[in-house]
Design a protein around this motif. Sequence first.
Motif, PDB file in Angstrom:
ATOM      1  N   ARG A 148       0.811  -1.218   0.000  1.00 55.63           N
ATOM      2  CA  ARG A 148       0.000   0.000   0.000  1.00 55.63           C
ATOM      3  C   ARG A 148       0.845   1.270   0.000  1.00 55.63           C
ATOM      4  O   ARG A 148       0.371   2.334  -0.427  1.00 55.63           O
ATOM      5  CB  ARG A 148      -0.958  -0.019   1.194  1.00 55.63           C
ATOM      6  N   ARG A 149       2.085   1.183   0.453  1.00 58.85           N
ATOM      7  CA  ARG A 149       2.973   2.350   0.470  1.00 58.85           C
ATOM      8  C   ARG A 149       3.930   2.375  -0.718  1.00 58.85           C
ATOM      9  O   ARG A 149       4.851   3.179  -0.761  1.00 58.85           O
ATOM     10  CB  ARG A 149       3.769   2.378   1.778  1.00 58.85           C
ATOM     11  N   GLY A 150       3.703   1.494  -1.685  1.00 64.29           N
ATOM     12  CA  GLY A 150       4.421   1.574  -2.947  1.00 64.29           C
ATOM     13  C   GLY A 150       5.839   1.059  -2.953  1.00 64.29           C
ATOM     14  O   GLY A 150       6.668   1.532  -3.740  1.00 64.29           O
ATOM     15  N   ALA A 151       6.154   0.077  -2.098  1.00 64.56           N
ATOM     16  CA  ALA A 151       7.493  -0.507  -2.141  1.00 64.56           C
ATOM     17  C   ALA A 151       7.740  -1.106  -3.522  1.00 64.56           C
ATOM     18  O   ALA A 151       6.913  -1.846  -4.049  1.00 64.56           O
ATOM     19  CB  ALA A 151       7.646  -1.578  -1.069  1.00 64.56           C
ATOM     20  N   GLY A 152       8.879  -0.762  -4.120  1.00 65.63           N
ATOM     21  CA  GLY A 152       9.198  -1.254  -5.450  1.00 65.63           C
ATOM     22  C   GLY A 152      10.476  -0.627  -5.949  1.00 65.63           C
ATOM     23  O   GLY A 152      11.218  -0.002  -5.182  1.00 65.63           O
ATOM     24  N   PRO A 153      10.773  -0.777  -7.227  1.00 62.30           N
ATOM     25  CA  PRO A 153      11.992  -0.195  -7.788  1.00 62.30           C
ATOM     26  C   PRO A 153      12.056   1.311  -7.514  1.00 62.30           C
ATOM     27  O   PRO A 153      11.040   2.012  -7.519  1.00 62.30           O
ATOM     28  CB  PRO A 153      11.838  -0.478  -9.289  1.00 62.30           C
ATOM     29  N   GLY A 182      11.281  -5.377  -5.436  1.00 55.80           N
ATOM     30  CA  GLY A 182      12.256  -4.595  -6.179  1.00 55.80           C
ATOM     31  C   GLY A 182      12.808  -3.390  -5.468  1.00 55.80           C
ATOM     32  O   GLY A 182      13.547  -2.592  -6.062  1.00 55.80           O
ATOM     33  N   ALA A 183      12.497  -3.227  -4.186  1.00 55.56           N
ATOM     34  CA  ALA A 183      12.984  -2.068  -3.433  1.00 55.56           C
ATOM     35  C   ALA A 183      14.436  -2.251  -3.020  1.00 55.56           C
ATOM     36  O   ALA A 183      14.956  -3.374  -2.973  1.00 55.56           O
ATOM     37  CB  ALA A 183      12.121  -1.850  -2.199  1.00 55.56           C
ATOM     38  N   GLU A 184      15.098  -1.129  -2.725  1.00 57.62           N
ATOM     39  CA  GLU A 184      16.406  -1.160  -2.069  1.00 57.62           C
ATOM     40  C   GLU A 184      16.144  -1.296  -0.575  1.00 57.62           C
ATOM     41  O   GLU A 184      15.488  -0.455   0.035  1.00 57.62           O
ATOM     42  CB  GLU A 184      17.178   0.129  -2.341  1.00 57.62           C
ATOM     43  N   VAL A 185      16.650  -2.371   0.031  1.00 62.06           N
ATOM     44  CA  VAL A 185      16.250  -2.746   1.386  1.00 62.06           C
ATOM     45  C   VAL A 185      17.409  -2.584   2.361  1.00 62.06           C
ATOM     46  O   VAL A 185      18.531  -3.056   2.104  1.00 62.06           O
ATOM     47  CB  VAL A 185      15.745  -4.199   1.429  1.00 62.06           C
ATOM     48  N   THR A 186      17.124  -1.936   3.481  1.00 62.90           N
ATOM     49  CA  THR A 186      18.089  -1.769   4.563  1.00 62.90           C
ATOM     50  C   THR A 186      17.504  -2.327   5.848  1.00 62.90           C
ATOM     51  O   THR A 186      16.336  -2.069   6.161  1.00 62.90           O
ATOM     52  CB  THR A 186      18.427  -0.284   4.776  1.00 62.90           C
TER      53      THR A 186
END
Length: 346
Positions: free
Chosen positions: A168-173, A197-201
């Motif tokens: 819902r918060r648009g996690a992605g590239p 596809g997100a950059e994950v920390t």
Amino acid sequence: MRVHAYAAPAAGRPLAPTTIERRDVGPNDVLIKIEYAGICHSDIHTVNGDWGAQPFPVVPGHEIVGTVAATGADVTRHTTGDRVGVGCMVGSCGECANCRNGDEQYCVEGMIPTYAGTDRDGTTTQGGYSTHVVVDADYVLAVPDGLDPAAAAPLLCAGITTYSPLRRRGAGPDRRVAVVGLGGLGHMAVKLAHAMGAEVTVLSQSLKKREDGLRLGADHYHATADPDTFKRLRNRFDLIINTVSAPIDVDAHLRLLAVDGALVNVGAPAKRLDLNVFSLLNGRRSYAGSMIGGIAETQEMLDFCAEHNIGADIELISADYINQAYERVLASDVRYRFVIDVATLG
């Protein structure tokens, strides 16, 4: 029918074997022979009384996978032998705006939790630490064939709890996502955000799980016990998912957000969290909460996990190990979800 179960007799008391009564299968009900039940931190909060008085004895468990043993005459979506799942709710009014919008978890009348709630017949709901359960078919999920059933059980809570705010918060590239905590919820958030596809920390107290975090899909891993972390990462993230069930410094984490970023709390600590409103004003930031997902969204999550070969990292245990497992969860000594082999229960 009477079935075998493990129940907490009173707040803070060890769980013990017992038998409980399950209702007869009604026209729109499904009888499920339970194969696996995950242990969620919510189970421990409930049986310890951290969230207030409970209708003891309580059989916990809302991460349930099993097979259909029988169906009511009106059931068309599930048939005998199907592998199915049940998550954190087993009913809602079905008529309010939230239910009609597919947000049954936010039912205005109050959704019916899988355990420690009041069922439609006035009895107390009892959860998945049992051999069988009868559930309204509208709240039963199809578990795709590609998922390992034991590793799929935690998806019914830990999976959807993290999937919903990520989706819902648009996690992605091109989106930078931070996950606070690498436990049962956190490890699922990392896997799901990476698959999106997100950059994950990962933001964890120490670096002791760094190797695991990178293996699960994180691009970066930082220790929040190091004060420099909050200086170096200031204004960096579009979205932060806080998965821990303990208090955090909300203001410090809000300052890690970029303009229009959001910190979403999915962990449920027993103590209140405080913040300074200027942490929100400086950067048009948002602080939000999220609780599981509706039935359609949960099915979407299961299908997504099957498509991307995502299951929980689990430690399979026998029923007589439940109390020791609780102790280990409280000591953060599990990587990353205990799942009960229900075949050992009866």
